[in-house]
Design an enzyme around this catalytic site. Structure first.
Site, short mmCIF file in Angstrom:
data_model
loop_
_atom_site.label_atom_id
_atom_site.label_comp_id
_atom_site.label_asym_id
_atom_site.label_seq_id
_atom_site.Cartn_x
_atom_site.Cartn_y
_atom_site.Cartn_z
NE ARG A 108 -3.79 0.87 2.15
CZ ARG A 108 -4.99 1.23 2.62
NH1 ARG A 108 -5.12 2.21 3.48
NH2 ARG A 108 -6.08 0.59 2.23
CG HIS A 135 -8.76 0.47 -2.69
ND1 HIS A 135 -7.97 -0.57 -2.24
CD2 HIS A 135 -9.35 1.00 -1.58
CE1 HIS A 135 -8.08 -0.64 -0.92
NE2 HIS A 135 -8.91 0.29 -0.50
CD GLN A 138 -13.04 -1.07 -0.32
OE1 GLN A 138 -12.16 -0.78 0.46
NE2 GLN A 138 -14.24 -1.48 0.09
N1 CP Z 1 -11.16 0.85 2.69
C1 CP Z 1 -9.88 0.80 3.10
O1 CP Z 1 -8.94 0.63 2.31
O2 CP Z 1 -9.72 0.91 4.45
P1 CP Z 1 -8.32 1.13 5.18
O3 CP Z 1 -7.75 2.44 4.71
O4 CP Z 1 -8.67 1.13 6.64
O5 CP Z 1 -7.41 -0.02 4.81
#
Ligand code: CP
Length: 337
Positions: A108, A135, A138
């Site tokens: 990330r 993303h 997700q």
């Molecule tokens: N939706 C999401 O990626 O959540 P986080 O930023 O908590 O990982």
């Protein structure tokens, strides 16, 4: 014979076909049921997984950690201040080193090119846990959530209301188009998605039977939508633009009036989280003190309503990430899909 997913990285949805994305969604559903029934699914037994986080995370980090453990592997968290990535050591060299020790790598950070370079140099599957561009993990969770609610995907309509240029908007646009879901990005003209992403979406939609619509008109954009989706107005690293974004996006706030404008009693509300729906956080308190706003992209009323599915989405991150990891790095055979 190799599984069709074996050894592949998961960097962006556009790298996968409709059938492959659908397989991952269905496999996530299967793994969710296995976990609920306490059935073992240790497809990564004896393996080691590196979790590289250059940005903060709650859901993605928790989901990768629990998914790794459920799959019988060992997760090793490597935060921005723990390793030398990009400061004393190049992405290429880091990928080569980690690839000799780990069986899979999650990343990330801001740059899509970093996750791509890691995948090119590591020689093991690399999974995109969020970049500024996409993303993708997700999306598997989100479309699993939608499928759980409606029983199918193709032909449904998602209206995304908010910043039309962020990673979640990009991923929703392209993934919907691949899966034959109608996607509407409802956003001010100044925040319209990148032309290349819209063109990519149209190409996929022409093949899948879905549609892609970009509009700044809320009433037109949400009419008949099955899903109202939103995300934070200011992404990580964009905090200086807070005041301008509030002014631009307040007309696109997901509130009860916007939900009613869908004229669809079965509509559901989705949000990838975290959300700014009240002043219970330091961020929320600061926004209230500075800009006089108590709730941003979604009102507390909608967030706590019967339409809301954001915590189902959050749970499904676990099952989705597990499916992606098991399919690409696991000891299991997946025939042609
Ligand atoms: N939706 C999401 O990626 O959540 P986080 O930023 O908590 O990982």
């Amino acid at each position: 014979m190799y599984s069709i997913f074996q050894g592949r990285s998961f960097l962006a949805e556009k790298d996968f076909s409709q059938a492959e994305l659908q397989y991952l969604i269905d496999f996530a559903q299967h793994l969710k049921e296995m976990k609920q029934q306490h059935l073992p699914h240790q497809y990564l037994a004896g393996k080691n997984i590196a979790l590289l986080f250059e940005k903060t995370s709650t859901r993605t980090r928790a989901a990768f950690t629990v998914a790794t453990t459920d799959l019988g592997a060992h997760p090793e968290f490597l935060g921005a201040n723990d390793i030398q990535l990009g400061t004393k050591e190049s992405v290429e060299d880091t990928g080569k080193v980690l690839g000799r020790m780990f069986d899979g790598i999650e990343y990330r950070g801001s740059s899509q090119s970093v996750v791509t370079q890691l995948a090119e140099s590591a020689g093991v599957p690399v999974w995109n846990g969020l970049t500024d561009a996409w993303h993708p993990t997700q999306m598997i969770a989100d479309f699993l959530t939608i499928q759980e609610n409606f029983g199918n995907l193709a032909g449904l309509t998602i209206a995304y209301c908010g910043d039309g240029r962020n990673n979640v908007a990009n991923s929703l646009l392209v993934t919907s188009a691949i899966l034959g879901v109608n996607i509407r990005i409802v956003t001010p003209t100044t925040l319209y998605p990148d032309d290349q992403i819209v063109a990519l979406g149209h190409n996929y939609a022409n093949q899948s039977g879905g549609t892609v619509q970009i509009t700044d008109q809320v009433a037109e954009g949400v009419l008949g939508a099955d899903v109202i989706y939103t995300d934070v107005w200011v992404s990580m690293g964009e905090e200086a633009q807070f005041e301008a974004r509030i002014k631009q996006l307040l007309p696109y706030q997901v509130n009860q009036q916007l939900i009613e404008q869908t004229k669809n009693e079965q509509v559901i509300f989705m949000h990838c989280l975290p959300a700014f729906h009240d002043t219970q956080t330091s961020y929320g308190k600061e926004a209230a003190a500075t800009y006089g706003i108590q709730e941003m992209e979604v009102t507390d009323e909608v967030f706590r309503s019967a339409y809301a599915r954001q915590f189902d989405q959050a749970e499904n991150r676990l099952h989705a990430i597990k499916a992606i990891m098991a399919a690409t790095a696991g000891n299991l055979f997946i025939p042609k899909v």
